[in-house]
Design a protein around this motif. Structure first.
Motif, PDB file in Angstrom:
ATOM      1  N   THR A 115       3.764  39.313  67.245  1.00 45.40           N
ATOM      2  CA  THR A 115       3.363  40.716  67.126  1.00 45.40           C
ATOM      3  C   THR A 115       1.862  40.801  66.840  1.00 45.40           C
ATOM      4  O   THR A 115       1.138  41.570  67.483  1.00 45.40           O
ATOM      5  CB  THR A 115       4.160  41.412  65.998  1.00 45.40           C
ATOM      6  OG1 THR A 115       5.547  41.257  66.282  1.00 45.40           O
ATOM      7  CG2 THR A 115       3.821  42.883  65.907  1.00 45.40           C
TER       8      THR A 115
ATOM      9  N   THR B 227       8.661  49.183  72.257  1.00 45.17           N
ATOM     10  CA  THR B 227       9.234  50.358  71.582  1.00 45.17           C
ATOM     11  C   THR B 227       8.115  51.224  71.001  1.00 45.17           C
ATOM     12  O   THR B 227       8.179  52.462  71.068  1.00 45.17           O
ATOM     13  CB  THR B 227      10.214  49.910  70.472  1.00 45.17           C
ATOM     14  OG1 THR B 227      11.174  49.034  71.054  1.00 45.17           O
ATOM     15  CG2 THR B 227      10.945  51.095  69.855  1.00 45.17           C
ATOM     16  N   SER B 228       7.081  50.588  70.452  1.00 43.49           N
ATOM     17  CA  SER B 228       5.942  51.342  69.925  1.00 43.49           C
ATOM     18  C   SER B 228       5.296  52.168  71.032  1.00 43.49           C
ATOM     19  O   SER B 228       4.969  53.347  70.842  1.00 43.49           O
ATOM     20  CB  SER B 228       4.895  50.398  69.328  1.00 43.49           C
ATOM     21  OG  SER B 228       5.476  49.561  68.385  1.00 43.49           O
TER      22      SER B 228
END
Lengths: 310, 265
Positions: free
Chosen positions: B19, B132-133
């Motif tokens: 991430t 998703t962000s």
């Protein structure tokens, strides 16, 4: 402890390793010596569990390695070309490596601090890996290998690309580990192996050509010779040395009051007292007599059939 | 395996690292920007078109098959966002394993006491979080519709669920194809082709025999999303996307586990 029995690896038709059998005792520091493509890296990659062997088996501590089983535990590995995540900071990378080795929380923090200090990478702990020198990259690689205090270290060309000072520091670190950690390293720097390793495994074209201590390997290929500095009748001394069994005697430059003689013997033995007697018989004066052993480079070349017969 | 720190500890460490890596990667930023710009463009187009339709009579709109805000804006927007994902996700997943294999990082990771599936799961979680962000940011504009109109919230929820499942499946396929090569470009191109084929096969249902079209509808990603984007959450569709995701991730873990067999000195 590391043990390999009949280890083999082929890539298609290319035989990289063939019937390699060797043992490195607990706490021993051993080195693979070999030319490029001799099978050193392949063997280390098999021992890390990354490459499954085509034949044979190996054991590292409690872990068994064989075709279809490469789960190795308790091994610290430093690859030759240390791959690192360039975008990470050194400390962050080591914390990640610690997590991957199963360390968490305070234990992980303590371990990261310990290996940073031990490897000398603590001065770059907050810097991005992309911005540190090759020498520090090697140190970071070594730090990750030391994480978790593994009982076995596999180091592929650990001093490659380091400056002499960094290489000496790394060799000192490896020497300090002797007795506590089993170390198997690969190198083509012969004097490095001779300085820090108690055992040398010579690999040649995928096969084990010889295994022994550096000193015994030197003995195995024969006596190196002597360097003599003496004054007196040069021809009488030379004749005496030849009658003693010397294969060749080269008379060199003057050294102080005496002259330098380079004496070669083909068979192993203790010719020192005989040489001293030859000088005395020639009514000469002996200033210096030094036994000259063959270098590990000569040993390597002879055992791999590249330096004439032994 | 010694060094275990719970089932998810190492996967979590991988996810955290990946991430952070996404947010340091210019590719991810460029990809995200393009995704949001295209999404904004489509949203503006659909809202404008729907506004023009609203000026027509209900009969005229019925003829065009667009009666509600969900049919006029939300559904086509979700379909287009899914199609943009086909362009964007290969760029996000291409480096996940191909770069590591190319740079030797995979060998390093596998020298640690970690299971291949833990690495796969961590990378999947990171890519899904990033996607998703982006999707949440993309759909924020649709939230604006609730202030100015009265769309069906059920369609919104089912549509987002569908987008999440489609994204999961796309990412899993991307990870699978990234795990079998050391070439980042090859990973991206093969993922794009695979996703485009699985999506566009649905366009052929009107030109093939009925029996074949029924079979195509079963496997077409496009048709599997119709229910979600129309406001219907179907258990069969959920199972389809979950099975596709699980199969692709299992395949990737298998490839990673057998990496050594393909290794070169």
């Amino acid at each position: 402890m590391i043990e390999a029995i009949g280890l083999g690896k082929t890539f298609g038709r290319n035989v990289a390793l063939q019937d390699a059998t060797f043992r490195v005792a607990k706490g021993e520091v051993a080195a693979f010596l070999g030319m490029n493509g001799a099978g050193k890296t392949t063997t280390l990659r098999i021992l890390t569990g990354f490459l499954p062997p085509t034949s044979g088996r190996a054991r590292i501590g409690e872990s068994e390695i064989g075709p279809g089983n490469g789960a190795v535990c308790g091994v610290g590995y430093l690859p030759e070309r240390m791959p690192l995540y360039a975008e990470m900071r050194v400390g962050g990378y080591l914390r990640y490596a610690a997590a991957m080795k199963g360390l968490a929380g305070g234990e992980a923090r303590r371990e990261v601090g310990r290996v940073l200090e031990r490897s000398g990478a603590d001065v770059v702990a907050d810097r991005r890996i992309a911005g540190i020198s090759h020498g520090y990259r090697r140190r970071v690689g070594l730090a990750q290998a030391l994480l978790g205090d593994p009982p076995v270290l596999l180091l592929d060309e650990p001093t490659a690309g380091l400056d002499p000072e960094q290489a000496a520091e790394l060799r000192a670190l490896i020497s300090a580990l002797a007795g506590k950690v089993t170390v198997l390293l690969s190198t083509h720097i012969l004097e490095e192996a001779s300085r820090i390793c108690s055992k040398v495994i010579i690999l040649h074209e995928g096969r084990v050509a010889a295994i022994d201590t550096p000193n015994r390997l030197r003995d195995r290929v024969g006596q190196g010779g002597y360097t003599l500095v003496a004054a007196g009748d040069v021809e009488a001394i030379r004749a005496g040395l030849l009658s003693l069994g010397a294969a060749a005697v080269r008379v060199g430059d003057e050294e102080g009051e005496g002259r330098c003689f380079d004496i070669e013997f083909t068979a192993s033995g203790e010719e020192g007292p005989g040489i001293a007697r030859v000088v005395a018989d020639a009514k000469g004066r002996l200033f210096e007599l030094k036994k000259r052993r063959p270098s590990l480079e000569e040993v390597f070349l002879r055992l791999t059939g590249r330096g004439g017969s032994s | 395996m010694p060094g275990d720190r719970g089932v998810t500890g190492k996967a979590f460490a991988v996810a955290k690292r990946e991430t952070a890596s996404f947010f340091h990667s210019p590719v991810a930023w460029v990809t995200g920007t393009v995704f949001l710009l295209l999404d904004g463009y489509f949203f503006y187009t659909f809202v404008t078109y729907y506004h023009l339709l609203c000026l027509r009579t209900p009969e005229s709109r019925r003829e065009l098959g667009v009666l509600t805000l969900s049919e006029g804006v939300i559904r086509p927007l979700l379909e287009n966002v899914s199609f943009i994902a086909i362009l964007v996700i290969p760029l996000l997943t291409m480096g996940l394993f191909a770069r590591e294999r190319r740079d030797g990082l995979l060998e390093m990771n596998l020298s640690w006491p970690v299971r291949p599936w833990e690495i796969v799961a961590g990378k999947f979680a990171a890519a899904l979080l990033f996607f998703t962000s982006l999707s949440v940011l993309a759909l924020l504009e649709a939230v604006w519709l609730f202030r100015v109109a009265d769309p069906d919230p059920g369609v919104f929820v089912s549509g987002f669920t569908g987008l999440f499942l489609v994204g999961s499946a796309f990412i899993a396929v991307g990870i699978l194809l990234s795990s079998i090569t050391a070439n980042v470009i090859a990973a991206a191109v093969s993922t794009f082709c695979a996703l485009l084929a699985a999506w566009s096969i649905g366009w052929t249902v009107t030109i093939v025999p009925v029996a074949l079209s029924r079979a195509i509808e079963k496997i077409s990603l496009l048709h599997r999303t119709h229910g979600f984007f129309g406001g219907v959450i179907d258990a069969g569709d959920i199972a389809f996307f979950l099975a596709l995701t699980a199969a692709a991730l299992t395949g990737a873990a298998r490839f990673i586990a057998s990496s050594g067999w393909r290794g070169k000195e």
